[in-house]
Enzyme design. Structure first.
Site, short mmCIF file in Angstrom:
data_model
loop_
_atom_site.label_atom_id
_atom_site.label_comp_id
_atom_site.label_asym_id
_atom_site.label_seq_id
_atom_site.Cartn_x
_atom_site.Cartn_y
_atom_site.Cartn_z
N ASP A 90 0.81 -1.23 0.00
CA ASP A 90 0.00 0.00 0.00
C ASP A 90 0.84 1.27 0.00
O ASP A 90 0.52 2.24 0.68
CB ASP A 90 -0.96 0.03 1.21
CG ASP A 90 -1.74 -1.25 1.34
OD1 ASP A 90 -2.21 -1.74 0.30
OD2 ASP A 90 -1.85 -1.79 2.44
N GLY A 125 0.94 1.22 -7.61
CA GLY A 125 0.05 1.31 -8.78
C GLY A 125 0.27 2.61 -9.54
O GLY A 125 0.45 2.62 -10.75
N GLN A 184 2.13 -6.52 -2.76
CA GLN A 184 2.41 -6.41 -1.32
C GLN A 184 3.75 -5.68 -1.08
O GLN A 184 4.03 -4.75 -1.80
CB GLN A 184 2.41 -7.80 -0.64
CG GLN A 184 1.03 -8.40 -0.51
CD GLN A 184 0.51 -9.02 -1.79
OE1 GLN A 184 1.25 -9.65 -2.51
NE2 GLN A 184 -0.75 -8.84 -2.07
N THR A 244 2.35 -12.56 3.70
CA THR A 244 1.52 -13.20 2.69
C THR A 244 2.21 -14.51 2.28
O THR A 244 3.24 -14.88 2.86
CB THR A 244 1.27 -12.24 1.50
OG1 THR A 244 0.31 -12.85 0.63
CG2 THR A 244 2.53 -11.90 0.74
N ARG A 297 -6.28 1.04 7.58
CA ARG A 297 -4.90 0.60 7.79
C ARG A 297 -4.38 1.11 9.12
O ARG A 297 -4.83 2.14 9.61
CB ARG A 297 -4.01 1.13 6.66
CG ARG A 297 -4.43 0.57 5.31
CD ARG A 297 -3.63 1.18 4.16
NE ARG A 297 -4.13 0.64 2.90
CZ ARG A 297 -4.25 1.36 1.78
NH1 ARG A 297 -3.87 2.62 1.75
NH2 ARG A 297 -4.72 0.80 0.68
P1 IMP Z 1 -3.07 -12.81 2.41
O1 IMP Z 1 -2.08 -12.34 1.40
O2 IMP Z 1 -4.48 -12.51 2.04
O3 IMP Z 1 -2.86 -14.24 2.80
O4 IMP Z 1 -2.84 -11.97 3.77
C1 IMP Z 1 -1.65 -12.11 4.56
C2 IMP Z 1 -1.24 -10.77 5.16
O5 IMP Z 1 -0.79 -9.90 4.12
C3 IMP Z 1 -2.38 -10.01 5.86
O6 IMP Z 1 -1.84 -9.32 6.97
C4 IMP Z 1 -2.85 -9.02 4.81
O7 IMP Z 1 -3.45 -7.88 5.39
C5 IMP Z 1 -1.53 -8.68 4.13
N1 IMP Z 1 -1.73 -8.25 2.74
C6 IMP Z 1 -2.03 -9.03 1.67
N2 IMP Z 1 -2.13 -8.29 0.55
C7 IMP Z 1 -1.86 -7.03 0.91
C8 IMP Z 1 -1.78 -5.80 0.17
O8 IMP Z 1 -1.95 -5.73 -1.04
N3 IMP Z 1 -1.47 -4.70 0.92
C9 IMP Z 1 -1.22 -4.75 2.25
N4 IMP Z 1 -1.29 -5.86 2.97
C10 IMP Z 1 -1.60 -7.00 2.31
#
Ligand code: IMP
Length: 500
Positions: free
Chosen positions: A29, A33, A261, A276, A371
């Site tokens: 974040d 993009g 990410q 992730t 957030r």
């Molecule tokens: P997952 O990727 O959905 O398995 O989530 C695992 C962790 O990564 C969690 O804490 C999510 O909030 C974080 N996360 C996954 N994708 C993003 C993203 O695009 N931005 C910020 N955090 C992310």
């Protein structure tokens, strides 16, 4: 695509044939993009090589705002001949991809040059279902706070060597047999759980509102196969040997890798287990798109001028608490007459974090979750830069305008048990980042304070026009994080970016 001073500078720094990895050096974040979008003016190919539809990339183009989760940002320029590629490192959700492409079509954006690796991991309804189910079953202390997109479970299947891949959508027998194998061990477990809870999860929009429910087996393999074969027909013309295509264009085309990410969420290098399930670094692109390490000619790490995190996990420089932004929203009525600048400088950390979060619009593009907000952590940034390289883009500098004092975390004080294998003792000062949740949760930030600025910087388009206090802040980041600032963003609009 535009042709302006910014584009000329991009071309000079990244000549034709460059392969540029745009990655995030924090917790995601950080405005990748928007930066990738600016790169599209010099790009021939835009590649996603990691993550899945857990990302949310916001792009502004033709006066519209688009959020893509799985389709590469380059799709906006499809009509101009730009190729968008989804490489095998990606967890591909065809349900999301179809919805996104249909939305783009409605907006008059074509997708003739889209390529999807036949080897990309295929997110199936059971992956999404089990991700949501784990979140429902986990007790609070064990929760990761995932996006519920099935990312962890799809990689579970993959490393267990039973996972489905994109090409499986083209073969009825393969898909049915693989799914039956996967579901065989799961049905008994599902029957031991509360039926209403399962039904409610399956009623989620992302699971097409109960379409895959079956009273006997809970998840209906036949219905899943039927829907996924339909999706196979929809995507057939885009499925190809995408990695061979990328290889054939190396050295000829300008290729921009769009990260997902952030380094601190990387499965290997992030704050495990609060990470992730994919690689999120420049090195991750190497394996996610079959490159040689030397194929990446430049990296650019995005860094927000402050810091945010979504979901659980350690965040040493967090202001206030985990849900500061939501709590702020609940009480914001009480403070509605207080000027926002005063709120940002409040001694009450909930109000300070909340107002920064609201000014910075810090709500997840994928889940809408507020957030968590924090000060910039230079210990973590040094670590990410060690992984991704020193060139960085600072984003959202304008959000800090009005803060009288800016805090930069320069080291940590460790207040936990002695750890022999690092080694680390209680009360020791640490100037390196140890990506272990159990250690980080005992790290207290040591801050250096700097003067803020009050001038509106949202229209600034040159380094020389920044207030001295803003320059000092950025120069200190460069010095302490061993970074080389390439560009700076001062607003949400795509033109609010300039070179240092
Ligand atoms: P997952 O990727 O959905 O398995 O989530 C695992 C962790 O990564 C969690 O804490 C999510 O909030 C974080 N996360 C996954 N994708 C993003 C993203 O695009 N931005 C910020 N955090 C992310």
């Amino acid at each position: 695509m535009e042709n302006n001073v910014f584009t000329d500078q991009l071309r000079r720094l990244y000549p034709k044939g460059s392969v540029v990895a745009v990655v995030c050096n924090q917790f995601g974040d950080t405005g990748k993009g928007a930066i990738v979008d600016r790169f599209m003016s010099i790009a021939d190919i835009c590649v996603r090589a990691g993550g899945g539809d857990n990302c949310g990339h916001t792009i502004e183009a033709n006066g519209h705002k688009y959020v893509t989760h799985i389709i590469p940002s380059g799709i906006i320029y499809d009509e101009l001949g730009l190729t968008s590629v989804i490489a095998h490192g990606v967890a591909f959700n065809p349900l999301t991809a179809q919805l996104e492409l249909e939305e783009f079509s409605k907006a008059g954006i074509s997708h003739n040059n889209l390529k999807i690796s036949f080897r990309a991991k295929l997110i199936m309804p059971h992956n999404i279902f089990f991700d949501m189910l784990s979140a429902s079953l986990a007790n609070k202390s064990k929760r990761i706070g995932t996006t519920g997109r099935g990312i962890g479970p799809v990689f579970n299947d993959f490393v267990s060597r039973i996972g489905l891949r994109v090409s499986d959508m083209l073969d009825y027998v393969v898909m049915r047999d693989k799914l039956n194998l996967i579901m065989r061990d799961k049905i008994a477990f599902l029957h031991s759980l509360d039926r209403d809870m399962l039904k409610e999860i399956l009623n989620n929009e992302r699971l097409e509102k109960g379409r895959f429910y079956n009273p006997k087996s809970i998840l209906d393999v036949d219905k899943i196969v039927e829907r996924y074969l339909e999706l196979g027909t929809y995507f057939k013309d885009y499925i190809c040997d995408a990695e061979a295509y990328i290889k054939s264009r190396l050295g000829k085309d300008t290729i921009i890798f769009e990260g997902s990410q952030g380094a601190l969420l990387d499965i290997n290098l992030g704050t495990y287990p609060y990470v992730t399930s994919t690689q999120c670094t420049a090195a991750g692109f190497v394996s996610g798109a079959n490159l040689r390490a030397q194929d990446i000619t430049k990296t650019l790490g995005t860094v927000k001028a402050y810091m945010t995190r979504v979901g659980e996990g350690p965040f040493p420089t967090e202001i206030g608490c985990y849900d500061a932004v939501s709590r702020y929203q609940e009480i914001s009525e009480e403070f509605s007459t207080v000027p926002i600048i005063e709120k940002m400088n409040s001694k009450n950390q909930i109000i300070q974090a909340g107002s920064i979060g609201v000014i910075g619009n810090e709500f997840g593009a994928t889940t809408g979750r507020p957030r968590r907000i924090g000060w910039i952590d230079l210990v973590a940034l040094r670590y990410a830069i060690d992984i991704n390289g020193s060139d960085i883009a600072i984003t959202k500098l304008d959000v800090l305008t009005g803060l009288k004092k800016l805090k930069l975390c320069v080291s940590y004080r460790y207040v936990g048990h002695d750890v022999t294998y690092i080694p680390l003792s209680n009360n020791e000062y640490l100037d390196r980042f140890i990506p272990e949740a159990d250690i980080l949760k005992h790290c207290q930030p040591v801050y250096e304070e700097m003067q803020g600025w009050e001038e509106d910087i949202s229209q600034v388009r040159a380094w020389s026009d920044l207030p001295q206090a803003a320059k000092n802040y950025l120069l200190r980041i460069e010095e302490l994080a061993h970074a080389n600032i390439i560009m700076i963003g001062v607003g949400a609009h795509r033109d609010s970016m300039f070179f240092k």
